[in-house]
Design a protein around this motif. Structure first.
Motif, PDB file in Angstrom:
ATOM      1  N   THR A  42       4.303  -2.200   7.534  1.00  0.00           N
ATOM      2  CA  THR A  42       3.324  -2.967   6.782  1.00  0.00           C
ATOM      3  C   THR A  42       2.915  -4.165   7.627  1.00  0.00           C
ATOM      4  OG1 THR A  42       2.870  -4.140   4.710  1.00  0.00           O
ATOM      5  CG2 THR A  42       5.094  -4.321   5.592  1.00  0.00           C
ATOM      6  N   VAL A  43       1.642  -4.570   7.490  1.00  0.00           N
ATOM      7  CA  VAL A  43       1.130  -5.712   8.242  1.00  0.00           C
ATOM      8  C   VAL A  43       0.463  -6.677   7.280  1.00  0.00           C
ATOM      9  CG1 VAL A  43       0.770  -4.322  10.301  1.00  0.00           C
ATOM     10  CG2 VAL A  43      -1.119  -4.644   8.697  1.00  0.00           C
ATOM     11  N   GLY A  44       0.290  -7.936   7.737  1.00  0.00           N
ATOM     12  CA  GLY A  44      -0.306  -8.930   6.862  1.00  0.00           C
ATOM     13  C   GLY A  44      -0.708 -10.189   7.575  1.00  0.00           C
ATOM     14  N   ASP A  45      -0.683 -11.298   6.847  1.00  0.00           N
ATOM     15  CA  ASP A  45      -1.176 -12.566   7.349  1.00  0.00           C
ATOM     16  C   ASP A  45      -0.267 -13.156   8.425  1.00  0.00           C
ATOM     17  OD1 ASP A  45      -3.169 -12.226   5.545  1.00  0.00           O
ATOM     18  OD2 ASP A  45      -2.534 -13.803   4.165  1.00  0.00           O
ATOM     19  N   ASN A  46      -0.894 -13.949   9.315  1.00  0.00           N
ATOM     20  CA  ASN A  46      -0.183 -14.698  10.350  1.00  0.00           C
ATOM     21  C   ASN A  46       0.632 -13.797  11.279  1.00  0.00           C
ATOM     22  OD1 ASN A  46      -1.072 -17.238   9.215  1.00  0.00           O
ATOM     23  ND2 ASN A  46       0.448 -16.896   7.613  1.00  0.00           N
ATOM     24  N   GLY A  47       0.112 -12.599  11.545  1.00  0.00           N
ATOM     25  CA  GLY A  47       0.784 -11.691  12.461  1.00  0.00           C
ATOM     26  C   GLY A  47       2.001 -11.014  11.895  1.00  0.00           C
ATOM     27  N   MET A  48       2.197 -11.105  10.567  1.00  0.00           N
ATOM     28  CA  MET A  48       3.364 -10.500   9.957  1.00  0.00           C
ATOM     29  C   MET A  48       3.337  -8.982  10.101  1.00  0.00           C
ATOM     30  SD  MET A  48       4.622  -8.700   7.185  1.00  0.00           S
ATOM     31  CE  MET A  48       3.319  -8.830   5.979  1.00  0.00           C
ATOM     32  N   MET A  49       4.453  -8.423  10.543  1.00  0.00           N
ATOM     33  CA  MET A  49       4.587  -6.982  10.691  1.00  0.00           C
ATOM     34  C   MET A  49       6.039  -6.610  10.418  1.00  0.00           C
ATOM     35  SD  MET A  49       3.687  -4.662  14.009  1.00  0.00           S
ATOM     36  CE  MET A  49       1.917  -5.017  13.891  1.00  0.00           C
ATOM     37  N   MET A  50       6.234  -5.573   9.586  1.00  0.00           N
ATOM     38  CA  MET A  50       7.594  -5.172   9.238  1.00  0.00           C
ATOM     39  C   MET A  50       7.699  -3.648   9.259  1.00  0.00           C
ATOM     40  SD  MET A  50       8.640  -7.857   6.210  1.00  0.00           S
ATOM     41  CE  MET A  50       8.005  -6.775   4.939  1.00  0.00           C
ATOM     42  N   LYS A  51       8.926  -3.165   9.388  1.00  0.00           N
ATOM     43  CA  LYS A  51       9.179  -1.727   9.409  1.00  0.00           C
ATOM     44  C   LYS A  51      10.371  -1.390   8.529  1.00  0.00           C
ATOM     45  CE  LYS A  51       9.899   2.263  12.456  1.00  0.00           C
ATOM     46  NZ  LYS A  51      10.009   2.755  13.842  1.00  0.00           N
ATOM     47  N   THR A  52      10.279  -0.248   7.852  1.00  0.00           N
ATOM     48  CA  THR A  52      11.389   0.261   7.054  1.00  0.00           C
ATOM     49  C   THR A  52      11.732   1.664   7.506  1.00  0.00           C
ATOM     50  OG1 THR A  52      12.208   0.748   4.815  1.00  0.00           O
ATOM     51  CG2 THR A  52       9.884   1.191   5.255  1.00  0.00           C
ATOM     52  N   GLY A  56      11.640   1.790   2.048  1.00  0.00           N
ATOM     53  CA  GLY A  56      11.210   0.506   1.515  1.00  0.00           C
ATOM     54  C   GLY A  56      12.300  -0.365   0.949  1.00  0.00           C
ATOM     55  N   GLN A  57      13.542   0.088   0.958  1.00  0.00           N
ATOM     56  CA  GLN A  57      14.632  -0.728   0.416  1.00  0.00           C
ATOM     57  C   GLN A  57      15.003  -1.872   1.354  1.00  0.00           C
ATOM     58  OE1 GLN A  57      15.862  -0.331  -2.737  1.00  0.00           O
ATOM     59  NE2 GLN A  57      14.197   1.168  -2.828  1.00  0.00           N
ATOM     60  N   THR A  58      14.888  -1.648   2.649  1.00  0.00           N
ATOM     61  CA  THR A  58      15.209  -2.655   3.653  1.00  0.00           C
ATOM     62  C   THR A  58      14.061  -2.738   4.646  1.00  0.00           C
ATOM     63  OG1 THR A  58      17.544  -2.034   3.481  1.00  0.00           O
ATOM     64  CG2 THR A  58      16.921  -3.462   5.323  1.00  0.00           C
ATOM     65  N   TRP A  59      13.601  -3.963   4.915  1.00  0.00           N
ATOM     66  CA  TRP A  59      12.510  -4.182   5.871  1.00  0.00           C
ATOM     67  C   TRP A  59      12.976  -5.130   6.962  1.00  0.00           C
ATOM     68  CZ3 TRP A  59       7.711  -1.828   5.727  1.00  0.00           C
ATOM     69  CH2 TRP A  59       7.414  -1.120   4.549  1.00  0.00           C
ATOM     70  N   ILE A 309       9.731  -2.485  -5.937  1.00  0.00           N
ATOM     71  CA  ILE A 309      10.843  -2.381  -4.987  1.00  0.00           C
ATOM     72  C   ILE A 309      11.428  -3.771  -4.758  1.00  0.00           C
ATOM     73  CG2 ILE A 309      11.563  -1.687  -2.681  1.00  0.00           C
ATOM     74  CD1 ILE A 309       9.192   0.176  -2.551  1.00  0.00           C
ATOM     75  N   ASN A 310      12.670  -3.965  -5.119  1.00  0.00           N
ATOM     76  CA  ASN A 310      13.370  -5.221  -4.833  1.00  0.00           C
ATOM     77  C   ASN A 310      14.059  -5.078  -3.474  1.00  0.00           C
ATOM     78  OD1 ASN A 310      12.755  -6.550  -7.348  1.00  0.00           O
ATOM     79  ND2 ASN A 310      14.183  -5.119  -8.312  1.00  0.00           N
ATOM     80  N   TYR A 311      13.258  -5.219  -2.432  1.00  0.00           N
ATOM     81  CA  TYR A 311      13.736  -4.914  -1.092  1.00  0.00           C
ATOM     82  C   TYR A 311      14.454  -6.092  -0.442  1.00  0.00           C
ATOM     83  CZ  TYR A 311       9.339  -7.289  -0.019  1.00  0.00           C
ATOM     84  OH  TYR A 311       8.304  -8.190   0.028  1.00  0.00           O
ATOM     85  N   THR A 312      15.189  -5.780   0.599  1.00  0.00           N
ATOM     86  CA  THR A 312      15.846  -6.787   1.439  1.00  0.00           C
ATOM     87  C   THR A 312      15.009  -6.994   2.694  1.00  0.00           C
ATOM     88  OG1 THR A 312      18.031  -6.107   0.654  1.00  0.00           O
ATOM     89  CG2 THR A 312      17.943  -7.394   2.704  1.00  0.00           C
ATOM     90  N   LEU A 313      14.762  -8.262   3.036  1.00  0.00           N
ATOM     91  CA  LEU A 313      13.954  -8.597   4.202  1.00  0.00           C
ATOM     92  C   LEU A 313      14.807  -9.287   5.247  1.00  0.00           C
ATOM     93  CD1 LEU A 313      11.317  -9.064   5.767  1.00  0.00           C
ATOM     94  CD2 LEU A 313      10.955 -11.109   4.378  1.00  0.00           C
TER      95      LEU A 313
END
Length: 420
Positions: A42-52, A56-59, A309-313
Motif C-alpha cells: 500500500t502507498v500513501g502520503d509523504n512517501g509512505m509505503m508498506m508491505k504485508t 494484512g495482519q502485519t505491515w 483489520i486491526n493490523y500491526t505496523l
C-alpha cells in the motif's frame, strides 16, 4: 515492589499501544496492490509505503526513497510494480514491492494515475492534462502531452482499448493502444470531475466522480451515461470488477455493488464512516479497501461484507524482529504426503509465504539422504510435487523441507510409509 513493577509494565504497555495507534492514524492510504491474498503493498502520503505477507495482519514500512505523496500503483508483469506520485515521482520494484528504485520521469509534474501493460507499454497521467508513455515496463518515460488542459486523474486499459479521466469532464479514449487519444462525442449534462476509471472489456467502462456520480460507457469511451448518483454527494474513488460485479468505494465508508453491470446498486454496510480511497481484489473473493487515518478493511466474499483489520505496523527504524521471523515461520506449511502409506507414488504439498532458496529431500530412517526432489530458488506460493519410490524398498522414510530467506530460515521434517 511487585505493585510498582506491575504499574510500570502496564504503563509501558499502554504507551506502546498508544504510540502504535498514533503511527497508524497518521497514515493515509491512496492505493493497494495485492498479488496474492497474503502478499500486498500500500502507498500513501509523504512517501509512505508498506508491505504485508500475512493478509494484512502485519505491515512493514518500506524505504520508498521519496517524501512525495504517492497516488497510484500498477502491476506490470510478475513481480514488477510501478508507482507514481507528486513532483513527477515514478518508482519501480522488480521484487513484488520489497525494494524500490526511482525512475527518470523527466518532469516535475504531479502524477495521479498509471497503467502498465504486460507488453511493457505504460502510461502515466497528471497535472495540467499531462500524459507520459513508457515502452520498457516503466523504466523510461517520454512526454505525450504536457501542460495542456485540466488535471488528469486516472487511466485504465484493456487490450488496445483505454480511457483517461480527469477534472471538469476531461475524458480521452484510445482504440490503438495509446498511439492516439480522442475526446468522446457525448457531452455530459453537467460538469463532473472524475477520480477513477475502470475499463472492463473492449466496450464497457465505468468512471467515478467527486460528487458521487458513476458514469458508464458501452462503446469504449466514446459516449457516456450516468448510472449512479447519491443524494449525499459522497465522492467515489475506486471501482473494481470482480466475479461479474462492480464494486466501488468512497467517502464516509461508502461501499456499493452492482450485480447487473450498473443497472441497480446495493449499499453495503462497511461499519465505518472514514473515507475510503483505495480498493483492490487479490482474487474473486479476497479484497482490501483502505483510506484516511490508517483504516483498512478486508472482504472474503467478493465485497458483500467487510471487516476492519486491526493490523500491526512496524516502522522503518525498527529492525526485522523475531516477531516478524516468527510470523513468517508460522506461515510456512509442509503437509503430510498423500496417500500415506503409499505405493509407489505420493504427493507432497507445501506453501512458502516468502521467496527463498528451497530444498526438499528424502531420507531413510537412519538419516541417510536418498534423493533431492527440489533444490533452488522458489517464489512465494503453493507447490505440489510427486515422489516416485518405485526403486526403494518398503519401509519408513523422511522428507524434509528447508528454506533460506531474507527473513530467516525454516525447516520441517515429516514421516511417510512405503508399502509393497
Amino acid at each position: 515492589m511487585r505493585t510498582l513493577n506491575l504499574i510500570f509494565k502496564t504503563t509501558m504497555f499502554f504507551l506502546a499501544f498508544v504510540t502504535t495507534q498514533l503511527l497508524i492514524a497518521q497514515n493515509t492510504f491512496r492505493c493497494l496492490e495485492f498479488s496474492t491474498p497474503e502478499i500486498g503493498i500500500t502507498v500513501g502520503d509523504n512517501g509512505m509505503m508498506m508491505k504485508t505477507e500475512d493478509g494484512g495482519q502485519t505491515w512493514f514500512e518500506i524505504q520508498s526513497n521519496t517524501v512525495q505523496n504517492l497516488w497510484k500503483t500498477s502491476a506490470v508483469d510478475g513481480d514488477t510494480i510501478v508507482v507514481v506520485g507528486n513532483g513527477g515521482t515514478i518508482l519501480k520494484s522488480s521484487d513484488a514491492g520489497t525494494t524500490w528504485q526511482p525512475m527518470q520521469s523527466g518532469t516535475t509534474t504531479d502524477l495521479f494515475g498509471v497503467y502498465a501493460r504486460e507488453d511493457g507499454t505504460g502510461f502515466a497521467v497528471g497535472r495540467n492534462g499531462s500524459i507520459f508513455k513508457s515502452t520498457d515496463h516503466g523504466s523510461n518515460w517520454e512526454v505525450v502531452i504536457q501542460n495542456h488542459g485540466n488535471d488528469l486523474r486516472a487511466i485504465s486499459m484493456y487490450a488496445d482499448n483505454g480511457v483517461i479521466v480527469g477534472d471538469k469532464n476531461h475524458i480521452f479514449f484510445t482504440t490503438d493502444a495509446g498511439a492516439t487519444w480522442n475526446a468522446p462525442n457525448t457531452v455530459l449534462p453537467f460538469e463532473l470531475s472524475f477520480r477513477f476509471v475502470r475499463v472492463i472489456d473492449h466496450t464497457t467502462v465505468f468512471a467515478t466522480s467527486t460528487v458521487g456520480d458513476i458514469i458508464k460507457s458501452i462503446d469504449g469511451g466514446n459516449s457516456w451515461n450516468i448510472v449512479y448518483s447519491n443524494s449525499a454527494h459522497d465522492a467515489l474513488y475506486r471501482v473494481n470488477f470482480v466475479r461479474g460485479n462492480i464494486v466501488c468505494v468512497g467517502d464516509n465508508g461508502k461501499i456499493i455493488i452492482s450485480q447487473d453491470m450498473g443497472e441497480t446498486w446495493l449499499e453495503i454496510n462497511s461499519g465505518i464512516s472514514t473515507d475510503l480511497y483505495c480498493l483492490n481484489f487479490a482474487d474473486d473473493l479476497t479484497g482490501y479497501a483502505a483510506g484516511e487515518n490508517g483504516v483498512m478493511l478486508k472482504t472474503v466474499d467478493g465485497g458483500f461484507s467487510w471487516e476492519v483489520i486491526n493490523y500491526t505496523l512496524h516502522k522503518l527504524d525498527e529492525p526485522k524482529t523475531s516477531h516478524y521471523e516468527n510470523m513468517v515461520t508460522n506461515n510456512f506449511k509442509l503437509e503430510q504426503n498423500y496417500p500415506n502409506p503409499f505405493n509407489p507414488e505420493t504427493k507432497i504439498n507445501f506453501y512458502l509465504p516468502v521467496n527463498g532458496n528451497t530444498s526438499l529431500k528424502v531420507y531413510d530412517i537412519s538419516g541417510r539422504e536418498i534423493t533431492t526432489i527440489i533444490n533452488g530458488f522458489r517464489l512465494a506460493g503453493n507447490y505440489s510435487v510427486t515422489f516416485n519410490a518405485n526403486k526403494l524398498a518398503a519401509g519408513i522414510y523422511l522428507y524434509s523441507l528447508y528454506v533460506r530467506s531474507e527473513y530467516g530460515n525454516y525447516s520441517k521434517t515429516n514421516k511417510m510409509i512405503l508399502v509393497k
